[in-house]
Design a protein around this motif. Structure first.
Motif, short mmCIF file in Angstrom:
data_model
loop_
_atom_site.label_atom_id
_atom_site.label_comp_id
_atom_site.label_asym_id
_atom_site.label_seq_id
_atom_site.Cartn_x
_atom_site.Cartn_y
_atom_site.Cartn_z
N UNK A 297 -12.09 10.57 -34.42
CA UNK A 297 -10.80 9.74 -34.15
C UNK A 297 -10.96 9.17 -35.49
N UNK A 298 -11.06 7.56 -36.11
CA UNK A 298 -10.82 7.11 -36.62
C UNK A 298 -10.52 7.82 -38.39
N UNK B 246 -3.87 6.47 -30.81
CA UNK B 246 -4.25 7.46 -29.78
C UNK B 246 -5.43 7.19 -28.90
N UNK B 247 -6.91 6.71 -30.11
CA UNK B 247 -8.04 6.69 -29.24
C UNK B 247 -8.22 5.10 -28.46
N UNK B 248 -7.11 4.75 -28.73
CA UNK B 248 -7.09 3.00 -28.48
C UNK B 248 -5.96 3.04 -26.80
N UNK B 249 -5.26 3.98 -27.06
CA UNK B 249 -4.20 3.68 -26.18
C UNK B 249 -5.01 4.77 -24.74
N UNK B 250 -5.23 5.72 -25.19
CA UNK B 250 -6.04 6.20 -23.70
C UNK B 250 -7.32 5.60 -23.02
N UNK B 251 -8.02 5.04 -23.94
CA UNK B 251 -9.01 4.24 -23.52
C UNK B 251 -7.90 3.32 -22.73
N UNK B 252 -6.98 2.27 -23.12
CA UNK B 252 -6.36 1.50 -22.17
C UNK B 252 -5.40 1.42 -22.25
N UNK B 253 -4.41 1.12 -20.99
CA UNK B 253 -3.32 0.64 -20.73
C UNK B 253 -2.80 -0.30 -21.71
N UNK B 254 -3.81 -1.18 -21.49
CA UNK B 254 -3.03 -2.93 -22.77
C UNK B 254 -3.02 -3.05 -21.69
N UNK B 255 -3.92 -3.24 -20.48
CA UNK B 255 -3.54 -4.74 -19.33
C UNK B 255 -4.62 -5.01 -18.56
N UNK B 256 -5.58 -3.93 -18.57
CA UNK B 256 -6.70 -4.46 -18.48
C UNK B 256 -6.65 -4.31 -16.37
N UNK B 257 -5.27 -3.31 -16.37
CA UNK B 257 -5.66 -3.10 -15.27
C UNK B 257 -5.90 -1.67 -14.51
N UNK B 258 -6.83 -1.52 -13.53
CA UNK B 258 -6.63 0.24 -12.81
C UNK B 258 -5.75 0.21 -12.58
N UNK B 259 -4.66 1.34 -12.67
CA UNK B 259 -3.18 1.65 -11.37
C UNK B 259 -3.82 1.81 -9.94
N UNK B 260 -2.90 1.64 -9.42
CA UNK B 260 -3.69 2.11 -8.32
C UNK B 260 -3.67 3.45 -7.96
N UNK B 261 -3.24 4.49 -8.41
CA UNK B 261 -3.59 5.82 -8.51
C UNK B 261 -5.10 5.38 -8.87
#
Length: 162
Positions: free
Chosen positions: A124-125, A132-147
């Motif tokens: 990816x680098x 894009x690789x960083x966005x897929x790994x984490x949404x930036x909030x550090x929290x999991x979605x409820x789903x």
């Protein structure tokens, strides 16, 4: 290779050893594995099945290592840990764990990657898809979605026939 499941399963029989030093060392090693790679790579179900037994161990070093392992796993899977483990523990153990859980701050990012993950990140680098690789790994909030949390909870519970 590239799967931690067999390594963790190899450690489980050692948790029934007679020597408390051996049991504590294996629990510490499991904690190091979960802390290094996270619960997305290492299946937490393996450790969740043996944790109640570790809290009932006679040696205090084993119990303290079990608390450290519990804190590490809970930091990755969140409140799902409480629903799966707390009801199997004594009230004094629950109180001690809740006190330890107060120190958890957000969801940690695993510091180590598997070889296959390193190859994907390198590819990816090279392609310029770092954002894009960083966005897929984490949404930036550090929290999991409820789903995601609900799916994770169902993956940790044994299947039941009705």
């Amino acid at each position: 290779m590239d799967t931690p499941g067999p390594v963790l399963e190899f450690m489980i029989p050692q948790l029934s050893a007679r020597q408390p030093k051996l049991v504590a060392a294996n629990v510490k090693a499991m904690n190091d594995i979960y802390a290094a790679f996270g619960c997305s790579v290492c299946p937490p179900k393996i450790a969740l099945d043996v944790l109640p037994k570790l809290f009932g161990h006679a040696d205090r070093n084993v119990r303290s290592e079990a608390i450290k392992l519990s804190v590490t796993i809970r930091s990755y899977i969140g409140k799902t840990f409480d629903t799966l483990i707390m009801e199997k523990l004594k009230p004094a153990q629950q109180k001690e764990l809740n006190k330890a859980f107060e120190l958890i701050q957000g969801v940690p990012k695993p510091p180590r990657l598997l070889k296959s993950q390193q190859i994907q990140e390198a590819a990816a680098t090279q392609n310029g898809d770092v954002e894009m690789a960083d966005a897929d790994a984490d949404d930036g909030t550090g929290e999991m979605d409820e789903e995601d949390a609900a799916l994770a909870a169902y993956n940790l519970v044994d299947p039941v026939d009705f």
